[in-house]
Design an enzyme around this catalytic site. Sequence first.
Site, PDB file in Angstrom:
ATOM      1  CB  SER A  84      -0.848  -0.192   1.140  1.00 41.77           C
ATOM      2  OG  SER A  84      -1.975   0.629   0.980  1.00 41.77           O
ATOM      3  CG  ASP A  95      -7.099  -2.643  -3.111  1.00 41.76           C
ATOM      4  OD1 ASP A  95      -7.912  -1.739  -2.693  1.00 41.76           O
ATOM      5  OD2 ASP A  95      -5.907  -2.511  -3.187  1.00 41.76           O
ATOM      6  CG  HIS A 123      -5.409  -2.821   0.296  1.00 43.81           C
ATOM      7  ND1 HIS A 123      -4.999  -2.017  -0.583  1.00 43.81           N
ATOM      8  CD2 HIS A 123      -4.871  -2.111   1.341  1.00 43.81           C
ATOM      9  CE1 HIS A 123      -4.338  -1.269  -0.174  1.00 43.81           C
ATOM     10  NE2 HIS A 123      -3.983  -1.409   0.786  1.00 43.81           N
TER      11      HIS A 123
END
Length: 492
Positions: free
Chosen positions: A154, A422, A447
């Site tokens: 991320s 995601d 994710h």
Amino acid sequence: MKNLIILLLIFSLACSEPYQTKYFDQLIDHIGFETGNKTFKQKYLIKDDYYRYDKGPILFYSGNEAPVEFGFNGAGFMHTTLAQELNALVVFMEHRYFGESQPFGTEKESFKKGNNKYLTSFQALNDYVKFLAWFKQSLGCGDKECPIVAVGASYGGMLSAWIRMKFPEIIDVSLASSAPIFLYENREGIDETLFYKIVTDTYDQNGCSKQIHSAMKILTDLIDSPLPSFLFKKQYKKILDEINQGIKTCKPINDQDNLNNLRSYIDQAYGYMSMFNYPQEGHFVSKMPPWPANYSCTPFEAINDKSSISQLFQAVKKSVDVYYDFEEQKECTNFNTGSTGDINTSGYVILSCADIIQPIHPNGITDMFYNSPWDKDSYQQYCQETFGLTPNYDYALNFYGGKNDEEMKQFSRIIFSNGMLDPWNSGSPTNFISDDLPILNMYAAAHCSDLRLPQNGDIESVTQARIQEAKYIKQWIQEKLPADYFTKKSQF
Ligand SMILES: *[C@@H]1O[C@H](CO)[C@@H](O)[C@H](O)[C@H]1NC(C)=O
Ligand SMILES: *[C@@H]1O[C@H](CO)[C@@H](O)[C@H](O)[C@H]1NC(C)=O
Ligand SMILES: *[C@@H]1O[C@H](CO)[C@@H](O)[C@H](O)[C@H]1NC(C)=O
């Protein structure tokens, strides 16, 4: 949206600790001249159970916006399967200003205006580079030995991409999982509303986006009402009563701020459930069932055109409680609390007022939410008043690169993986750029799915992505290892 969605990895609670905890004396400021050579203790974790060969590969986790243990618990694939496959030494480093790695001793002191200005992505990258240079030396590795693979999730995935883009002489390969490096205002062709469209698609496919949109519209009509506040309650008494009843609010809604907070409370739940829509049970704010986003549609099955506002909001409450209170521990709904449980988002908000500004917002047309354009003036005012910082929207892409695909082609050996459910894939590389920047799009995956500990029920696309990742990494680190390293690795 008023509250920022942060880019965290889901974590599960670890029982024993399979790593050693250490601290590195890190410079507070790598760039300016104000703090001189003042240092702080930056935390890192070492795991060496698969490490066999003195000058073998190093798997380096570029920490993100949470205490480092969260990253460790969320990235099981990296420190088990992948580490074993490479016989690598595993290092997880905590991002400055998170967990224990506070440049000014405590979080309170570090977050003060003035002290908070060293919380930027570039300072973080410099931390990692400085540490790795020392670490390699401490292992007795030369430049052409001990290949380093940066792995990130991320926001940390953006860091792992950028560290290879900026410091290719230190980082040999990067794996950037669900890393929205293009989600900046100055990216060519960026669609700032795609994020919320992807969120909506999941609820649409599971049959409840229309009902959620109806509830959002009721709240938004009230919020956008130009009535003066003293009339507010009276005029809308009946509607508010029904909402209060349906949501089972702890304290009745009595002003526009409350309504705004309630609306954010709801949309954040839908955002996070779509990010964390994994096929296995999970923990984030609290326990969630497998496929939480799908599951959260079930309360709407009983809702139709004839349902009352109170029935609609009762379904909304049950639905968002899949995220906030799946185990039904709460007596009533307190929508004024944060939506990330024990994870303090203040640090990420500071980054969002510095160089990590991802101007995502819904429009209420291509998504089930409401129109909420990004208001740069009020955002700047907020950042200046709260943190004494002025957001630099263009910094990331101007400085690291990636404003368009042509610019990306100068970079190599970065693997980008995306979960196609995601919403962050709205700003990650999902289309072919070059053979040196492989893109692994995992269908039906959420994710950072690939980095999670491999387990029963994993989707085939995720398993396949992990295999590809190991393959690319081996191929690209081979030149810094003995010729027979991968064929005879158990003998080292
Ligand atoms: C840090 O700076 C001080 C003052 O300039 C100097 O005396 C000291 O040697 C420096 N320490 C290191 C580790 O460079
Ligand atoms: C998060 O941390 C900041 C800075 O230390 C602090 O001011 C704030 O109260 C914390 N928030 C929560 C919900 O604990
Ligand atoms: C949950 O929803 C997603 C998105 O629509 C879908 O891909 C997935 O197959 C669904 N899972 C189940 C178990 O139905």
